[in-house]
Design a protein around this motif. Structure first.
Motif, mmCIF file in Angstrom:
data_model
loop_
_atom_site.group_PDB
_atom_site.id
_atom_site.type_symbol
_atom_site.label_atom_id
_atom_site.label_comp_id
_atom_site.label_asym_id
_atom_site.label_seq_id
_atom_site.Cartn_x
_atom_site.Cartn_y
_atom_site.Cartn_z
ATOM 1 N N VAL A 69 106.019 110.171 112.031
ATOM 2 C CA VAL A 69 106.578 108.901 112.470
ATOM 3 C C VAL A 69 106.671 107.914 111.317
ATOM 4 O O VAL A 69 106.777 106.732 111.512
ATOM 5 C CB VAL A 69 105.748 108.304 113.611
ATOM 6 N N ILE A 110 112.729 112.327 111.082
ATOM 7 C CA ILE A 110 111.494 112.852 111.637
ATOM 8 C C ILE A 110 111.448 114.358 111.491
ATOM 9 O O ILE A 110 112.380 115.063 111.833
ATOM 10 C CB ILE A 110 111.389 112.472 113.122
ATOM 11 N N LYS A 166 102.524 106.726 118.696
ATOM 12 C CA LYS A 166 102.433 105.823 117.552
ATOM 13 C C LYS A 166 103.408 104.657 117.718
ATOM 14 O O LYS A 166 104.583 104.843 118.056
ATOM 15 C CB LYS A 166 102.736 106.565 116.253
ATOM 16 N N SER A 188 105.137 101.824 115.535
ATOM 17 C CA SER A 188 105.419 101.682 114.107
ATOM 18 C C SER A 188 106.370 100.539 113.820
ATOM 19 O O SER A 188 107.187 100.166 114.661
ATOM 20 C CB SER A 188 106.057 102.960 113.545
ATOM 21 N N SER A 244 109.263 100.796 116.622
ATOM 22 C CA SER A 244 109.529 102.016 117.384
ATOM 23 C C SER A 244 108.269 102.560 118.039
ATOM 24 O O SER A 244 107.142 102.282 117.615
ATOM 25 C CB SER A 244 110.127 103.086 116.457
ATOM 26 N N TYR A 278 106.761 106.298 119.065
ATOM 27 C CA TYR A 278 106.892 107.739 118.905
ATOM 28 C C TYR A 278 105.902 108.397 119.846
ATOM 29 O O TYR A 278 104.735 107.984 119.934
ATOM 30 C CB TYR A 278 106.585 108.145 117.471
ATOM 31 N N GLU A 310 104.609 112.318 121.384
ATOM 32 C CA GLU A 310 104.677 113.775 121.327
ATOM 33 C C GLU A 310 103.693 114.318 122.343
ATOM 34 O O GLU A 310 102.530 113.896 122.376
ATOM 35 C CB GLU A 310 104.332 114.240 119.915
ATOM 36 N N VAL A 365 109.212 115.611 122.356
ATOM 37 C CA VAL A 365 109.068 114.528 121.375
ATOM 38 C C VAL A 365 110.084 113.431 121.682
ATOM 39 O O VAL A 365 111.254 113.715 121.972
ATOM 40 C CB VAL A 365 109.300 115.042 119.931
ATOM 41 N N TYR A 371 111.440 109.704 120.056
ATOM 42 C CA TYR A 371 111.436 108.612 119.084
ATOM 43 C C TYR A 371 112.312 107.504 119.658
ATOM 44 O O TYR A 371 113.525 107.675 119.841
ATOM 45 C CB TYR A 371 111.980 109.081 117.734
ATOM 46 N N THR A 415 118.182 106.680 119.550
ATOM 47 C CA THR A 415 116.954 107.312 120.032
ATOM 48 C C THR A 415 117.055 108.829 119.905
ATOM 49 O O THR A 415 118.124 109.401 120.124
ATOM 50 C CB THR A 415 116.716 106.913 121.493
ATOM 51 N N THR A 437 116.757 118.588 118.303
ATOM 52 C CA THR A 437 116.725 117.137 118.485
ATOM 53 C C THR A 437 118.107 116.650 118.900
ATOM 54 O O THR A 437 119.115 117.006 118.281
ATOM 55 C CB THR A 437 116.319 116.432 117.164
#
Lengths: 226, 291
Positions: free
Chosen positions: B14, B21, B37, B39, B67, B69, B71, B81, B83, B116, B137
């Motif tokens: 992250v 990522i 996380k 961030s 942001s 994050y 997981e 996951v 983000y 995102t 992703t």
């Protein structure tokens, strides 16, 4: 855990601390006075209204009191408003003069006085587009009037980088900024000859072509219209 | 050892916004375990890499991204996951005349959510000296790709992309210290006329001071395949969202594990080379939590 509670606000603090600042650009250009129209031959007893444009040290057009004069009033007379009258046959210079805080600026044109006033001849100006950045940009161009339109004819040796997004071309009197410039439009030709037609713009309204990348907010190149 | 290695990746994944990522390297989450996380990432640039890789100046632009994050291990092999840049700010400065002091062009800013990423990671080899995982992703274009009066402010690229990535990682000892190394490569299929991308990177980390400190270094890059149809006449994106943008970046990072669940990290990224992308260091700071 108390320290962690405080830390969770840090991103928000950082985000809103991203305030808009100031970037200062050097936009000083020479003050300029230019006679914007002329006649090759003025008939005896005929009149011609001369016009001139003054741009200040940032390229903005200003209305200033001008002093008009003739190099020989036996051949041509001119009043305080720039209205000239042919008197006798001969060659003469017409002067426009303005005094600023910094200097006195003079521009002149040569006029022939003879029996008949000549038809206005097509004038044109020219220049060379050159890069002021690391992006490829260059080529010759000619500027001329077509009725009330201004034509910018870019020559076949023109080339511009196709990699740069959001490239726009402007007419301006200050090549350092798009402020006060006339946006012609997005650059759509990146190689070879092409023409821009800009309505209701006169030949001497602007002194530079300016190429500017909007997304990066950066000047890419320019071309002084000589 | 495995938990230490996982921690390394949980920290570094992250550290970079957008699609940088690496999604935890080769190690998926165990079932029912998670990592979260919060961030802050930011970059302020007054120069950029040109199409020829040279550096040119530009009006100062800034991007600030807050942001989340997350997981989570659905199974021992399958990890989801997310983000989510819940607040992205993009701005450019006022342009001031050096001659008159007047504002020539007022600065502008937009504040939106950013593009995102949703990812699913599958652990192909989860045991043994080298672990291997594949990650898909989906880059969701929920950010703003044409904000501001001239449409040049962006918190996203406006295109839906699909990144398929392979990660291989291994753990080892450096003296008495736990360490790891990871390598990844991926292909990012982009839409809306954007060129596709090849992404790659290597990274290594080591635990220090009784595992309180984790030091990480990484080198990663993005190469455009130059196969997009989006030309210069219709493309308006720059900053970190431009079509055909490329970079090769060095990014050190350090993390402090406050306890078994909480920690903080800080890092920076330095583009060693690039094309059509800002030439300025990025910085990040985050607070993470392990479930």
């Amino acid at each position: 855990m108390r320290s962690l509670s405080a830390l969770k606000f840090l991103p928000v603090i950082l985000l809103f601390s991203a305030c808009i600042g100031d970037d200062i650009i050097e936009d000083l250009v020479p003050e300029r006075l230019i006679i914007t129209n002329t006649v090759d031959t003025l008939g005896i007893d005929d009149t011609f209204q001369f016009l001139a444009r003054f741009t200040n040290n940032v390229g903005q057009t200003e209305n200033r009191d001008l002093d008009w004069s003739s190099s020989n009033t036996n051949i041509l007379t001119i009043d305080a408003d720039g209205l000239a009258t042919g008197v006798t046959a001969g060659e003469v210079f017409v002067y426009a003069e303005v005094t600023t805080d910094e200097q006195t600026i003079i521009d002149s044109v040569q006029v022939v006085v003879d029996m008949e006033t000549s038809e206005p001849t097509t004038q044109e100006r020219s220049g060379v587009i050159q890069t002021t950045s690391s992006y490829a940009l260059g080529g010759d161009f000619i500027v001329k009037e077509d009725g009330n339109d201004l034509l910018i004819e870019v020559a076949s040796n023109y080339v511009a980088s196709t990699a740069l997004p959001g490239l726009y071309v402007y007419l301006t009197n200050n090549p350092s900024t798009t402020s006060g410039a006339l946006e012609i439009g997005a650059v759509e030709v990146f190689n070879g000859a092409h023409v821009y037609r800009i309505p209701n713009v006169a030949l001497f309204d602007y002194d530079y072509l300016l190429y500017f990348c909007k997304p990066f907010n950066v000047k890419v190149g320019d071309g002084q219209i000589e | 050892m495995v938990s230490h290695i996982r921690l390394f990746f949980l920290i570094l994944i992250v550290s970079f916004p957008l699609s940088e990522i690496s999604a935890g390297g080769g190690w998926p989450q165990p079932k029912g375990r998670g990592f979260f996380k919060l961030s802050q990432w930011w970059l302020v640039a007054d120069q950029h890499y040109t199409d020829r890789g040279l550096i040119d100046p530009n009006l100062t632009n800034g991007i600030f991204i807050s942001s989340l994050y997350a997981e989570y291990g659905f199974t021992d092999r399958l990890t989801g996951v997310l983000y989510f840049p819940f607040l992205s700010r993009s701005y450019f400065n006022n342009t001031i005349s050096g001659t008159t002091g007047e504002v020539l062009t007022p600065g502008e800013a937009i504040n939106t959510i950013g593009d995102t990423d949703l990812s699913i990671k599958y652990g192909i080899f989860t045991k043994g000296p080298v672990v291997l995982s594949a990650t898909l992703t989906l880059g969701l274009p929920v950010g703003e790709d044409s904000g501001g009066s001239d449409n040049q402010l962006q918190t996203g690229d406006g295109e839906f992309n699909q990144l398929l990535q392979l990660d291989a990682g291994t753990g080892f000892k450096v003296g008495n210290l736990s360490a790891y190394a990871n390598i990844y490569a991926g292909y990012n299929n982009r839409s809306e006329g954007f060129s596709d991308e090849i992404r790659y990177g290597v990274e290594a980390g080591v635990n220090l001071f009784d595992d309180r400190i984790t030091a990480i270094v990484r080198l990663f890059g993005v190469e455009s395949t130059q196969n997009g149809s989006l030309d210069a006449t219709t493309s308006t994106g720059t900053s970190i969202f431009a079509n055909n943008a490329e970079h090769f970046t060095f990014a050190p990072e350090i993390a402090y594990n406050i306890n078994d669940r909480w920690g903080v990290s800080a890092g920076a990224g330095f583009a060693l080379s690039g094309r059509l992308i800002y030439a300025a260091p990025s910085y990040n700071f985050g607070v993470f939590f392990k479930l």
